[in-house]
Design a protein around this motif. Structure first.
Motif, PDB file in Angstrom:
ATOM      1  N   VAL A 179     109.384  27.449 -11.922  1.00  0.00           N
ATOM      2  CA  VAL A 179     109.250  26.293 -12.630  1.00  0.00           C
ATOM      3  C   VAL A 179     108.691  26.799 -14.068  1.00  0.00           C
ATOM      4  O   VAL A 179     109.132  25.867 -15.247  1.00  0.00           O
ATOM      5  CB  VAL A 179     108.810  25.090 -12.058  1.00  0.00           C
ATOM      6  N   LYS A 180     107.375  27.370 -14.070  1.00  0.00           N
ATOM      7  CA  LYS A 180     106.638  27.452 -15.080  1.00  0.00           C
ATOM      8  C   LYS A 180     107.454  28.196 -16.063  1.00  0.00           C
ATOM      9  O   LYS A 180     107.276  28.407 -17.355  1.00  0.00           O
ATOM     10  CB  LYS A 180     105.488  28.238 -14.813  1.00  0.00           C
ATOM     11  N   HIS A 188      89.634  19.663 -18.778  1.00  0.00           N
ATOM     12  CA  HIS A 188      88.888  20.058 -17.601  1.00  0.00           C
ATOM     13  C   HIS A 188      89.318  19.970 -16.325  1.00  0.00           C
ATOM     14  O   HIS A 188      88.835  20.274 -15.428  1.00  0.00           O
ATOM     15  CB  HIS A 188      87.729  18.863 -17.854  1.00  0.00           C
ATOM     16  N   ASN A 189      90.893  19.624 -16.500  1.00  0.00           N
ATOM     17  CA  ASN A 189      91.651  19.548 -15.257  1.00  0.00           C
ATOM     18  C   ASN A 189      91.759  21.134 -14.831  1.00  0.00           C
ATOM     19  O   ASN A 189      92.304  21.717 -15.576  1.00  0.00           O
ATOM     20  CB  ASN A 189      92.651  18.742 -15.184  1.00  0.00           C
ATOM     21  N   GLU A 190      92.034  21.497 -13.705  1.00  0.00           N
ATOM     22  CA  GLU A 190      92.161  22.837 -13.238  1.00  0.00           C
ATOM     23  C   GLU A 190      93.789  23.009 -12.985  1.00  0.00           C
ATOM     24  O   GLU A 190      94.350  21.826 -12.972  1.00  0.00           O
ATOM     25  CB  GLU A 190      91.717  23.072 -11.638  1.00  0.00           C
ATOM     26  N   GLY A 191      94.083  23.990 -13.333  1.00  0.00           N
ATOM     27  CA  GLY A 191      95.581  24.489 -13.324  1.00  0.00           C
ATOM     28  C   GLY A 191      96.571  23.889 -14.425  1.00  0.00           C
ATOM     29  O   GLY A 191      97.846  24.178 -14.043  1.00  0.00           O
ATOM     30  N   ILE A 192      95.975  23.649 -15.540  1.00  0.00           N
ATOM     31  CA  ILE A 192      96.934  23.176 -16.591  1.00  0.00           C
ATOM     32  C   ILE A 192      97.329  24.058 -17.542  1.00  0.00           C
ATOM     33  O   ILE A 192      96.453  25.023 -17.500  1.00  0.00           O
ATOM     34  CB  ILE A 192      96.316  21.753 -17.348  1.00  0.00           C
ATOM     35  N   CYS A 193      98.331  24.014 -18.135  1.00  0.00           N
ATOM     36  CA  CYS A 193      98.789  24.910 -19.111  1.00  0.00           C
ATOM     37  C   CYS A 193      98.191  24.799 -20.331  1.00  0.00           C
ATOM     38  O   CYS A 193      97.465  23.854 -20.589  1.00  0.00           O
ATOM     39  CB  CYS A 193     100.431  24.884 -19.227  1.00  0.00           C
ATOM     40  N   PRO A 194      98.256  25.882 -21.369  1.00  0.00           N
ATOM     41  CA  PRO A 194      97.718  25.620 -22.578  1.00  0.00           C
ATOM     42  C   PRO A 194      98.312  24.491 -23.386  1.00  0.00           C
ATOM     43  O   PRO A 194      99.600  24.284 -23.331  1.00  0.00           O
ATOM     44  CB  PRO A 194      98.043  27.186 -23.359  1.00  0.00           C
ATOM     45  N   ILE A 195      97.599  23.909 -24.065  1.00  0.00           N
ATOM     46  CA  ILE A 195      98.181  22.764 -25.076  1.00  0.00           C
ATOM     47  C   ILE A 195      97.811  23.212 -26.605  1.00  0.00           C
ATOM     48  O   ILE A 195      96.750  23.344 -27.071  1.00  0.00           O
ATOM     49  CB  ILE A 195      97.242  21.149 -24.852  1.00  0.00           C
ATOM     50  N   ASN A 245      99.424  11.222 -11.799  1.00  0.00           N
ATOM     51  CA  ASN A 245      99.448  11.185 -13.383  1.00  0.00           C
ATOM     52  C   ASN A 245     100.833  11.769 -13.911  1.00  0.00           C
ATOM     53  O   ASN A 245     100.510  13.150 -13.503  1.00  0.00           O
ATOM     54  CB  ASN A 245      98.036  11.323 -14.122  1.00  0.00           C
ATOM     55  N   TYR A 246     101.455  11.215 -14.609  1.00  0.00           N
ATOM     56  CA  TYR A 246     102.777  12.092 -14.871  1.00  0.00           C
ATOM     57  C   TYR A 246     102.397  13.320 -16.056  1.00  0.00           C
ATOM     58  O   TYR A 246     102.824  14.202 -15.915  1.00  0.00           O
ATOM     59  CB  TYR A 246     103.846  11.060 -15.493  1.00  0.00           C
ATOM     60  N   THR A 247     101.289  13.073 -16.922  1.00  0.00           N
ATOM     61  CA  THR A 247     101.004  13.861 -17.917  1.00  0.00           C
ATOM     62  C   THR A 247     100.059  14.945 -17.192  1.00  0.00           C
ATOM     63  O   THR A 247     100.520  16.080 -17.565  1.00  0.00           O
ATOM     64  CB  THR A 247     100.232  13.038 -18.737  1.00  0.00           C
ATOM     65  N   LEU A 248      99.414  14.838 -16.469  1.00  0.00           N
ATOM     66  CA  LEU A 248      98.519  15.753 -16.019  1.00  0.00           C
ATOM     67  C   LEU A 248      99.513  16.573 -14.852  1.00  0.00           C
ATOM     68  O   LEU A 248      99.373  18.074 -14.836  1.00  0.00           O
ATOM     69  CB  LEU A 248      97.423  15.211 -14.961  1.00  0.00           C
ATOM     70  N   THR A 249     100.554  15.955 -14.179  1.00  0.00           N
ATOM     71  CA  THR A 249     101.401  16.796 -13.439  1.00  0.00           C
ATOM     72  C   THR A 249     102.084  17.858 -14.349  1.00  0.00           C
ATOM     73  O   THR A 249     102.395  18.828 -13.954  1.00  0.00           O
ATOM     74  CB  THR A 249     102.001  15.945 -12.440  1.00  0.00           C
ATOM     75  N   ALA A 250     102.730  17.160 -15.282  1.00  0.00           N
ATOM     76  CA  ALA A 250     103.594  17.973 -16.072  1.00  0.00           C
ATOM     77  C   ALA A 250     102.839  19.099 -16.581  1.00  0.00           C
ATOM     78  O   ALA A 250     103.427  20.332 -16.771  1.00  0.00           O
ATOM     79  CB  ALA A 250     104.119  16.982 -17.338  1.00  0.00           C
ATOM     80  N   LEU A 251     101.489  18.998 -17.081  1.00  0.00           N
ATOM     81  CA  LEU A 251     100.693  19.999 -17.816  1.00  0.00           C
ATOM     82  C   LEU A 251     100.506  21.031 -16.561  1.00  0.00           C
ATOM     83  O   LEU A 251     100.167  22.233 -16.975  1.00  0.00           O
ATOM     84  CB  LEU A 251      99.420  19.450 -18.245  1.00  0.00           C
ATOM     85  N   ARG A 252     100.650  20.927 -15.260  1.00  0.00           N
ATOM     86  CA  ARG A 252     100.412  21.801 -14.041  1.00  0.00           C
ATOM     87  C   ARG A 252     101.629  22.343 -13.949  1.00  0.00           C
ATOM     88  O   ARG A 252     101.707  23.528 -13.247  1.00  0.00           O
ATOM     89  CB  ARG A 252      99.731  21.029 -12.797  1.00  0.00           C
ATOM     90  N   PHE A 253     102.865  21.750 -14.048  1.00  0.00           N
ATOM     91  CA  PHE A 253     104.209  22.538 -13.865  1.00  0.00           C
ATOM     92  C   PHE A 253     104.712  23.309 -15.245  1.00  0.00           C
ATOM     93  O   PHE A 253     105.525  24.038 -14.949  1.00  0.00           O
ATOM     94  CB  PHE A 253     105.122  21.454 -13.294  1.00  0.00           C
TER      95      PHE A 253
END
Length: 548
Positions: free
Chosen positions: A202-203, A281-288, A252-260
């Protein structure tokens, strides 16, 4: 006859096949598939993709009754009207396919918007409002941002899963799926299931744009509702919890999107900092990263103003601006009965009506405001426009209160029908474009860009894109914002005083006493806004920084 997807031939540098999923698109006044800034931005993106011949397809929803039609009650206050829309320019692809919502099959029909119709990337609009569905299923695509929570979830499934399935159905190999906001998040779980339930797969394919720090733009729903509705497709809820790293009872849609996603972007440099503070601060998120929003000049700029600027013909520019002010004031007179003077300094506050945008900040020091608009020697004219969300009663009350507080002032007007055409008229016919959000809650604020393209000078809080653009006194004016940690009441008090100070001490004197200097500011803003804040730059950056 079967539908054959034959878009334009993409330019060599843009061959990566991307699909852009957005809940709203503002492409033309005739197509009611938008509510505000998110749609305006998506529309400009699609236009620039067309101009650059990028290999991009837009995926949206065909809203049978649009967002809503903004009218007036007998006392001039806001009235919400719903009216069915029909579009002869959309091509029925003949494609119909099922998606699963709440355990039942819902049929989806795809309508096609050809690139040459409005000068956009090729686009598909999905609808469930067809005879093959029962009444409840048909209502899924009735209203943009339906207030019913289950309907909103169903709309997300329609956009994400419906869009993903459609691309496969037309045989388009898609390299990058771009979620514009988290509304289409079910796409992430559809891709996860499609690619062997491997998150890395997915990533490789998913990127994401977050548009706002506001709660309404970062949806969060109970897991039970999402599971019951079929948000996750056939992925078991235990696996959803594991792969999305969920620890509570909501998602949370945004946090989940950042993890996928493999990479995400905020929509201005300021918003990039804010987004990383919010989510970093959330684990597993992509770069923003930051890719600043922009608007399409071909669509928005007045060609005669632009030609006068290019020819360095000040007289032609001034005369054209006078004509554009007269055209706007005809709309003012038609709606309100107030006759405005094109010689008078005219301020416009116009955008989606939301509390944090503070449409009434200029009214907080009411006696000073009245003095400004009733001054006989150096008067000011003031116009407001914008659509509140139909169930945002605080914003609706604010809209109505501005009407009530200013209706006795002949130099004030509140206009209804804030859509693409009125937005363009306001930008072309104003002298000052006022922007008063609570810092740092305005992620981008692109209306000021199109105002600057049309000779309207920004007067703004230093939020969103503004710090990247304004050089105070040279191409715009800044309203100093209160220090961080100031209470809401005190911040409003300080910033309303600061706003009127800038108007009384800088803007009004320059407009009336130094017209050549004011014209210089106008021209500098017109020059500075392009190409940096024109959407061809933005569309290029998406390919260079997000899609590759």
């Amino acid at each position: 006859m079967a539908f054959t997807f034959k878009p334009y031939t993409p330019a060599a540098k843009y061959k990566t096949a991307a699909a852009y999923f957005s809940m709203e698109f503002a492409l033309d006044q005739a197509l009611k598939t938008y509510s505000g800034g998110l749609g305006f931005l998506a529309g400009s993106h699609m236009r620039s993709a067309y101009e650059l011949k990028q290999n991009l397809v837009g995926i949206g929803i065909l809203w049978s009754e649009g967002y809503y039609d903004q009218g007036r009650n007998e006392d001039m206050t806001l009235k919400v009207n719903y009216r069915r829309k029909y579009y002869s320019f959309l091509e029925d692809t003949g494609l119909m396919f099922p998606i699963t919502i709440h355990g039942a099959d819902v049929q989806v029909k795809a309508m096609y918007l050809a690139p040459e119709t409005f000068g956009t990337a090729p686009m598909f609009f999905l609808t469930t409002d067809i005879p093959e569905n029962d009444y409840v299923s048909r209502t899924i695509s009735h209203h943009l941002y339906d207030p019913n929570e289950a309907a909103r979830v169903a709309q997300s499934i329609l956009l994400g899963v419906g869009g993903g399935k459609l691309l496969d159905l037309i045989g388009r190999k898609t390299d990058v799926y771009h979620l514009n906001e988290g509304h289409g998040l079910p796409l992430a779980f559809w891709l996860y299931d499609k690619h062997g339930r491997q998150l890395d797969e997915v990533k490789k394919r998913l990127v994401f744009t977050t548009h706002t720090p506001e709660l309404a733009g970062n949806e969060e729903r109970p897991m039970k509702l999402l599971t019951d509705m079929g948000f996750f497709g056939s992925v078991p809820v235990e696996e959803v919890r594991e792969v999305a790293r969920l620890h509570g009872d909501s998602l949370n849609y945004t946090l989940t999107a950042l993890r996928f996603a493999r990479k995400a972007n905020a929509v201005s440099k300021v918003h990039g900092v804010v987004s990383n503070e919010m989510w970093g601060h959330n684990e597993g998120i992509c770069p923003i990263i930051a890719i600043t929003n922009s608007q399409n000049g071909t669509y928005w700029r007045d060609k005669y103003l632009a030609a006068a600027l290019k020819a360095k013909d000040d007289q032609a520019l001034v005369e054209r601006k006078y004509e554009l002010k007269k055209a706007l004031f005809e709309l003012v007179a038609d709606q309100t009965g107030n006759v405005f003077d094109p010689q008078v300094l005219t301020i416009v506050w116009a955008r989606r009506f939301a509390g944090y945008k503070r449409a009434d900040l200029i009214l907080q020091q009411f006696d000073r405001f009245v003095k400004l608009v009733t001054d006989t020697e150096r008067p000011v004219q003031m116009i407001w426009a914008g659509k509140p969300y139909p169930l945002d009663y605080g914003a609706i009350n604010l809209f109505n209160s501005i009407i009530q507080r200013t209706k006795h002032l002949k130099n004030c007007a509140v206009l209804t029908g804030y859509e693409l055409n009125l937005s363009a008229a306001l930008k072309k016919g104003s002298d000052i474009w006022l922007n008063t959000p609570i810092f740092p809650r305005e992620a981008s604020g692109t209306s000021g860009m199109t105002a600057a393209m049309n000779g309207s000078v920004n007067l703004s809080i230093a939020d969103g894109w503004i710090p990247e653009f304004i050089k105070p006194g040279e191409n715009g004016f800044l309203i100093p914002h209160a220090p961080e940690g100031t209470s809401d009441e005190e911040r409003n008090a300080q910033e309303s005083v600061a706003l009127l100070d800038v108007l009384e001490n800088q803007v009004v004197p320059m407009y009336y006493d130094q017209p050549k200097q004011f014209l210089k500011v106008v021209k500098t803003a017109m020059k500075d806004v392009e190409p940096e804040f024109e959407s061809n730059r933005m569309a290029k950056e998406y390919y260079e920084k997000l899609y590759k």
